[in-house]
Design a protein around this motif. Sequence first.
Motif, mmCIF file in Angstrom:
data_model
loop_
_atom_site.group_PDB
_atom_site.id
_atom_site.type_symbol
_atom_site.label_atom_id
_atom_site.label_comp_id
_atom_site.label_asym_id
_atom_site.label_seq_id
_atom_site.Cartn_x
_atom_site.Cartn_y
_atom_site.Cartn_z
ATOM 1 N N ARG A 64 49.346 -23.219 -65.481
ATOM 2 C CA ARG A 64 50.713 -23.611 -65.843
ATOM 3 C C ARG A 64 51.728 -23.029 -64.857
ATOM 4 N NH1 ARG A 64 50.834 -26.538 -70.319
ATOM 5 N NH2 ARG A 64 49.147 -26.294 -71.821
ATOM 6 N N TRP A 65 51.453 -21.850 -64.365
ATOM 7 C CA TRP A 65 52.352 -21.230 -63.377
ATOM 8 C C TRP A 65 52.084 -21.778 -61.980
ATOM 9 C CZ3 TRP A 65 56.232 -19.063 -65.615
ATOM 10 C CH2 TRP A 65 56.070 -18.422 -66.848
ATOM 11 N N ALA A 66 50.821 -22.014 -61.652
ATOM 12 C CA ALA A 66 50.484 -22.514 -60.318
ATOM 13 C C ALA A 66 50.998 -23.933 -60.101
ATOM 14 C CB ALA A 66 48.969 -22.460 -60.109
ATOM 15 N N GLU A 67 51.017 -24.732 -61.178
ATOM 16 C CA GLU A 67 51.435 -26.128 -61.051
ATOM 17 C C GLU A 67 52.892 -26.272 -60.634
ATOM 18 O OE1 GLU A 67 50.520 -27.751 -64.822
ATOM 19 O OE2 GLU A 67 48.380 -28.059 -64.385
ATOM 20 N N VAL A 68 53.723 -25.282 -60.949
ATOM 21 C CA VAL A 68 55.161 -25.413 -60.671
ATOM 22 C C VAL A 68 55.629 -24.463 -59.579
ATOM 23 C CG1 VAL A 68 55.666 -26.239 -62.999
ATOM 24 C CG2 VAL A 68 55.775 -23.781 -62.515
ATOM 25 N N SER A 69 54.707 -23.765 -58.933
ATOM 26 C CA SER A 69 55.078 -22.807 -57.898
ATOM 27 C C SER A 69 54.138 -22.952 -56.704
ATOM 28 C CB SER A 69 55.021 -21.374 -58.437
ATOM 29 O OG SER A 69 53.675 -20.962 -58.626
ATOM 30 N N SER A 70 54.374 -22.147 -55.696
ATOM 31 C CA SER A 70 53.510 -22.176 -54.510
ATOM 32 C C SER A 70 52.274 -21.298 -54.663
ATOM 33 C CB SER A 70 54.308 -21.705 -53.279
ATOM 34 O OG SER A 70 54.671 -20.343 -53.424
ATOM 35 N N LEU A 71 52.055 -20.743 -55.856
ATOM 36 C CA LEU A 71 50.926 -19.851 -56.086
ATOM 37 C C LEU A 71 49.606 -20.596 -56.177
ATOM 38 C CD1 LEU A 71 52.461 -17.518 -58.813
ATOM 39 C CD2 LEU A 71 51.802 -16.821 -56.496
ATOM 40 N N SER A 72 48.559 -19.952 -55.692
ATOM 41 C CA SER A 72 47.182 -20.361 -55.943
ATOM 42 C C SER A 72 46.530 -19.232 -56.725
ATOM 43 C CB SER A 72 46.435 -20.610 -54.629
ATOM 44 O OG SER A 72 45.053 -20.799 -54.866
ATOM 45 N N ILE A 73 46.051 -19.519 -57.945
ATOM 46 C CA ILE A 73 45.487 -18.482 -58.814
ATOM 47 C C ILE A 73 44.089 -18.932 -59.228
ATOM 48 C CG2 ILE A 73 45.947 -16.955 -60.753
ATOM 49 C CD1 ILE A 73 48.780 -18.062 -60.857
ATOM 50 N N GLN A 74 43.070 -18.354 -58.629
ATOM 51 C CA GLN A 74 41.698 -18.811 -58.814
ATOM 52 C C GLN A 74 40.835 -17.733 -59.472
ATOM 53 O OE1 GLN A 74 40.834 -21.952 -58.011
ATOM 54 N NE2 GLN A 74 42.905 -22.353 -57.235
ATOM 55 N N GLU A 75 39.861 -18.183 -60.257
ATOM 56 C CA GLU A 75 38.889 -17.261 -60.835
ATOM 57 C C GLU A 75 37.949 -16.763 -59.741
ATOM 58 O OE1 GLU A 75 35.647 -17.029 -64.505
ATOM 59 O OE2 GLU A 75 36.347 -18.974 -63.780
ATOM 60 N N THR A 76 37.509 -15.529 -59.867
ATOM 61 C CA THR A 76 36.589 -14.949 -58.897
ATOM 62 C C THR A 76 35.512 -14.153 -59.627
ATOM 63 O OG1 THR A 76 36.397 -13.508 -56.952
ATOM 64 C CG2 THR A 76 37.988 -12.852 -58.623
ATOM 65 N N LYS A 77 34.379 -13.957 -58.971
ATOM 66 C CA LYS A 77 33.313 -13.122 -59.520
ATOM 67 C C LYS A 77 33.402 -11.696 -58.992
ATOM 68 C CE LYS A 77 29.991 -16.944 -59.933
ATOM 69 N NZ LYS A 77 28.647 -17.449 -59.529
ATOM 70 N N TYR A 78 34.307 -11.472 -58.065
ATOM 71 C CA TYR A 78 34.355 -10.183 -57.378
ATOM 72 C C TYR A 78 35.595 -9.401 -57.778
ATOM 73 C CZ TYR A 78 30.808 -12.828 -54.915
ATOM 74 O OH TYR A 78 29.709 -13.596 -54.631
ATOM 75 N N ASN A 79 36.150 -8.626 -56.878
ATOM 76 C CA ASN A 79 37.305 -7.801 -57.204
ATOM 77 C C ASN A 79 38.552 -8.675 -57.343
ATOM 78 O OD1 ASN A 79 35.796 -5.430 -57.082
ATOM 79 N ND2 ASN A 79 36.077 -5.275 -54.859
ATOM 80 N N PRO A 80 39.089 -8.840 -58.557
ATOM 81 C CA PRO A 80 40.207 -9.756 -58.758
ATOM 82 C C PRO A 80 41.554 -9.088 -58.508
ATOM 83 C CG PRO A 80 39.541 -8.877 -60.857
ATOM 84 C CD PRO A 80 38.608 -8.263 -59.826
ATOM 85 N N THR A 81 42.541 -9.893 -58.262
ATOM 86 C CA THR A 81 43.917 -9.388 -58.241
ATOM 87 C C THR A 81 44.327 -8.964 -59.639
ATOM 88 O OG1 THR A 81 44.362 -11.099 -56.572
ATOM 89 C CG2 THR A 81 46.243 -9.858 -57.400
ATOM 90 N N LEU A 82 43.934 -9.769 -60.630
ATOM 91 C CA LEU A 82 44.319 -9.528 -62.020
ATOM 92 C C LEU A 82 43.067 -9.430 -62.882
ATOM 93 C CD1 LEU A 82 47.256 -12.092 -62.130
ATOM 94 C CD2 LEU A 82 47.425 -9.603 -61.948
#
Length: 341
Positions: A64-82
């Motif tokens: 919902r946030w990525a759709e309206v902004s320049s952000l790319s927020i992806q799931e990861t199996k490794y060390n995440p940002t969040l």
Amino acid sequence: MIDEITENKIRAPRCGVQDIFPNEYRIESSWPMHNLTWKISKYSQTSKLSPNQQRLAINQAVNRWAEVSSLSIQETKYNPTLDVRFEKRFHANHKPFDGKGGLAGHASFPPGHYVHFDDDENWIIGTIGGLDLETIAAHEFGHALGLEHSDEPKSLMAPFYQTFPADFKLHPDDVAGIQRLYGKNYINFCNQTYKSIDAVMRINESDFVFVDNGDVIDGRNGKKMAVQSLFPGGPDWVEAAVYSKDFHRAYLFKYDRSWAYTIGYDGQFSLVNNSPKLIFNKDVYSPECAVRYNAKYEHILLLKNGKFFTFVPYLEIVLPFTHSNEFFPNIPSKIDAAISR
């Protein structure tokens, strides 16, 4: 005396981040990068939702946030940002949860890395019989991306969790806040209007101009208009275009001609004297796209039929470009648009 409306609001599930009541949205901090990752490192142990259902809800929330902004927020199996965790009562790094009811989640502002949910709550997907994980996760990720609470009561970032329909859209206040931090999603915005993009010009780090034949979208204000409205004296439609940030010039290409424009302090484009100019090489007539690659000498690459050509505006010459494999390995045979930084 406390009226019924106030009492219900006090008892409503709420976010654990401190309230600050500004004029509408408020920003706390932001990430220096626009590519973020997330991972559920501790799933809910009490919810009837499967791990896959929990992941889906989180993914829909961040989108919902990525759709309206320049952000790319992806799931990861490794060390995440969040790092997403379901916790109970006392847990590391934050105020403890308080059991069922009351605080349902909290998150750290950037550059913090956690998003926590109270595992004593009844997490569901929907609005009946528990707390909708997607909606509350979207709120908490708003904090994790840098937004504080808003005093707009209908916004997602209001301090008290609300019930939204499954197809809800972010409130304009939420959109304004996230775009203040990270800019607009111009590609998504453009794709809503055009099936394909013929040219993309990066005016600065966050503003673009998109071209589709006879129309342009000016990303600086979101307005759609005819090419000649933004580029007076220009062609009626455009096949390729590029902006040079070093020379502050925009170049438009149509069939066998090129148009050069300067940009003023007011952001308006002005046609350069002696434009348009002929391109004296039939092999590159109607170029597919243009990319600036040599800032010192203002060389521009033109692509046509899988081959690159060097266009030198001040010399009005076009030469074969012999290093395309070095600069663009495995380039596709068909390109709709390209951006040069």
